[in-house]
Scaffold this motif. Structure first.
Motif, PDB file in Angstrom:
ATOM      1  N   ARG A 248      -4.644   1.558  -5.090  1.00 35.77           N
ATOM      2  CA  ARG A 248      -5.621   2.407  -4.602  1.00 35.77           C
ATOM      3  C   ARG A 248      -6.935   2.591  -5.444  1.00 35.77           C
ATOM      4  O   ARG A 248      -8.154   2.589  -5.108  1.00 35.77           O
ATOM      5  CB  ARG A 248      -5.089   3.628  -4.229  1.00 35.77           C
TER       6      ARG A 248
ATOM      7  N   ALA B 279      -3.026  -0.184  -0.252  1.00 29.26           N
ATOM      8  CA  ALA B 279      -3.471   0.921  -1.204  1.00 29.26           C
ATOM      9  C   ALA B 279      -3.069   2.292  -0.873  1.00 29.26           C
ATOM     10  O   ALA B 279      -2.759   3.027  -2.175  1.00 29.26           O
ATOM     11  CB  ALA B 279      -5.231   0.884  -1.301  1.00 29.26           C
ATOM     12  N   PRO B 280      -3.122   2.931   0.250  1.00 36.07           N
ATOM     13  CA  PRO B 280      -2.650   4.354   0.166  1.00 36.07           C
ATOM     14  C   PRO B 280      -1.101   4.396  -0.069  1.00 36.07           C
ATOM     15  O   PRO B 280      -0.915   5.631  -0.535  1.00 36.07           O
ATOM     16  CB  PRO B 280      -2.607   4.815   1.681  1.00 36.07           C
ATOM     17  N   HIS B 281      -0.307   3.352  -0.465  1.00 31.19           N
ATOM     18  CA  HIS B 281       0.974   3.509  -0.772  1.00 31.19           C
ATOM     19  C   HIS B 281       1.288   3.036  -2.015  1.00 31.19           C
ATOM     20  O   HIS B 281       2.248   2.979  -2.562  1.00 31.19           O
ATOM     21  CB  HIS B 281       1.845   2.551   0.224  1.00 31.19           C
TER      22      HIS B 281
ATOM     23  N   GLU C 121      -0.611   3.769  -6.004  1.00 35.06           N
ATOM     24  CA  GLU C 121      -1.713   4.202  -6.873  1.00 35.06           C
ATOM     25  C   GLU C 121      -2.553   3.349  -7.343  1.00 35.06           C
ATOM     26  O   GLU C 121      -3.678   3.285  -7.421  1.00 35.06           O
ATOM     27  CB  GLU C 121      -1.221   5.271  -7.854  1.00 35.06           C
TER      28      GLU C 121
ATOM     29  N   ARG D 226      -5.409  -4.567   1.125  1.00 32.73           N
ATOM     30  CA  ARG D 226      -6.441  -3.003   0.962  1.00 32.73           C
ATOM     31  C   ARG D 226      -5.376  -2.079   1.503  1.00 32.73           C
ATOM     32  O   ARG D 226      -5.494  -0.802   1.395  1.00 32.73           O
ATOM     33  CB  ARG D 226      -7.717  -3.209   1.479  1.00 32.73           C
ATOM     34  N   VAL D 227      -4.608  -2.536   2.772  1.00 25.45           N
ATOM     35  CA  VAL D 227      -3.954  -1.400   3.743  1.00 25.45           C
ATOM     36  C   VAL D 227      -2.885  -1.144   2.925  1.00 25.45           C
ATOM     37  O   VAL D 227      -2.085  -0.014   3.214  1.00 25.45           O
ATOM     38  CB  VAL D 227      -3.787  -2.456   4.892  1.00 25.45           C
TER      39      VAL D 227
ATOM     40  N   GLU E 209      -4.893  -7.078   4.271  1.00 24.23           N
ATOM     41  CA  GLU E 209      -3.457  -6.559   4.004  1.00 24.23           C
ATOM     42  C   GLU E 209      -3.274  -5.972   2.789  1.00 24.23           C
ATOM     43  O   GLU E 209      -2.462  -4.735   2.869  1.00 24.23           O
ATOM     44  CB  GLU E 209      -2.608  -8.128   4.169  1.00 24.23           C
TER      45      GLU E 209
END
Lengths: 204, 204
Positions: B108, B101-103, B105, B98-99, B96
């Motif tokens: 990420r 991360a794209p949101h 910085e 890691r998911v 959860e």
């Protein structure tokens, strides 16, 4: 279902609304609810649709040589390393949805069904290849689990470190799927094809 | 950091609060903020802590034979098939995170750092094994990517279909990590050790 795909690519899972899916479909929200029920129910149908699409791809290769079928499927599940934004955005949305599965029985059942079916289709092809002597004798289920897990893990690693739309720094794991696909060729596909005089019962 | 681990296991990522972490640590919330900053900052530190723990495990094997080191790490990253609830709950919370991360910085960057370091440590061991003649000559980076992606994908598949605490239906993918570990032994570790007269430059 195609509108759901486009809405998931555009909005991600967390922010997805029935209105956005309706807008993508060019239909009213009430029609969407009438046909698909709640958003949860629609997303369960969407997961079933993804599985159906996958199975159609597998079925389309029926009659081809087992090694060709296996390579075709591995390639299908592994996009090119160059920026495929849609792949990453959809991969992320799908992962977000899968991560909800432990909290939602209907999601969990469908996610489990998809995972089992993908593994089973890989195992079927490997079994066919063993039977007709194309592949050496291996454990089809274990080998299938490795192929699917490796591609799935590679995609996860790529999508979580991929840049979102609003910045353009390179994704650190951008070529992981390509690397993993190449390693699967070296270690698994080549090994399956290796004629080392091992037990290949059923071989001609 | 250990309190963060326990709180993530107990609460998951989505519902985690600084208060819960403070409670697990037996400290005040304000002390936690003083030392670690915001919840986001604390979780970035937690990801760095996980990496440090992983690297300590790798370092502890320094001096052992490359094949032993490789097997030890693969085993460490692959739990037993019997119900390891904590593994599943933590695996889910980590996914959860890691998911997200794209949101984010900061997430990420740290997630990318962890993934690169894990892959690099696997590649180092494979490189050492090639250099001392234990392993045949393969592409160390690609092989490392396959090992990490396969274990990561197996864990993802297991945690998303694992039952949560409040029901006890069996997880459909419960033994996927075990199957994948076994397949990695058959297809990768055995192959690395295979002495097929191939180029093992540097071998004694």
């Amino acid at each position: 279902m195609q509108a759901t795909y486009r809405a998931l690519c555009a909005e991600g899972y967390a922010d997805l609304t029935m209105q956005q899916i309706a807008d993508e479909a060019g239909k009213s929200k009430s029609l969407l609810h009438y046909h698909y029920g709640t958003k949860r129910e629609l997303l369960v149908s969407f997961l079933a649709y993804l599985l159906q699409r996958f199975e159609e791809k597998v079925d389309a290769t029926e009659g081809d040589a087992p090694d060709e079928r296996l390579r075709f499927l591995l390639d299908k599940m592994c996009p090119s390393a160059d920026g495929d934004d849609e792949y990453d955005r959809f991969g992320l949305a799908l992962t977000e949805l899968r991560v909800q599965a432990p909290h939602d029985e209907a999601y969990r059942e469908q996610v489990a069904r998809n995972e089992i079916a993908i593994r089973e289709r890989f195992a079927d092809i490997i079994r066919d290849g063993i039977d007709d002597g194309t592949f050496r004798a291996v454990d089809p289920e274990r080998t299938a689990s490795l192929l699917f897990a490796a591609l799935d893990g590679a995609r996860l690693q790529r999508v979580v470190v991929s840049p979102t739309n609003d910045d353009d720094s390179p994704g650190a794991a951008h070529d992981v799927p390509t690397d993993v696909r190449a390693a699967l060729e070296t270690f698994v596909v080549s090994d399956l094809l290796a004629d080392d005089g091992a037990t290949t019962e059923g071989a001609e």
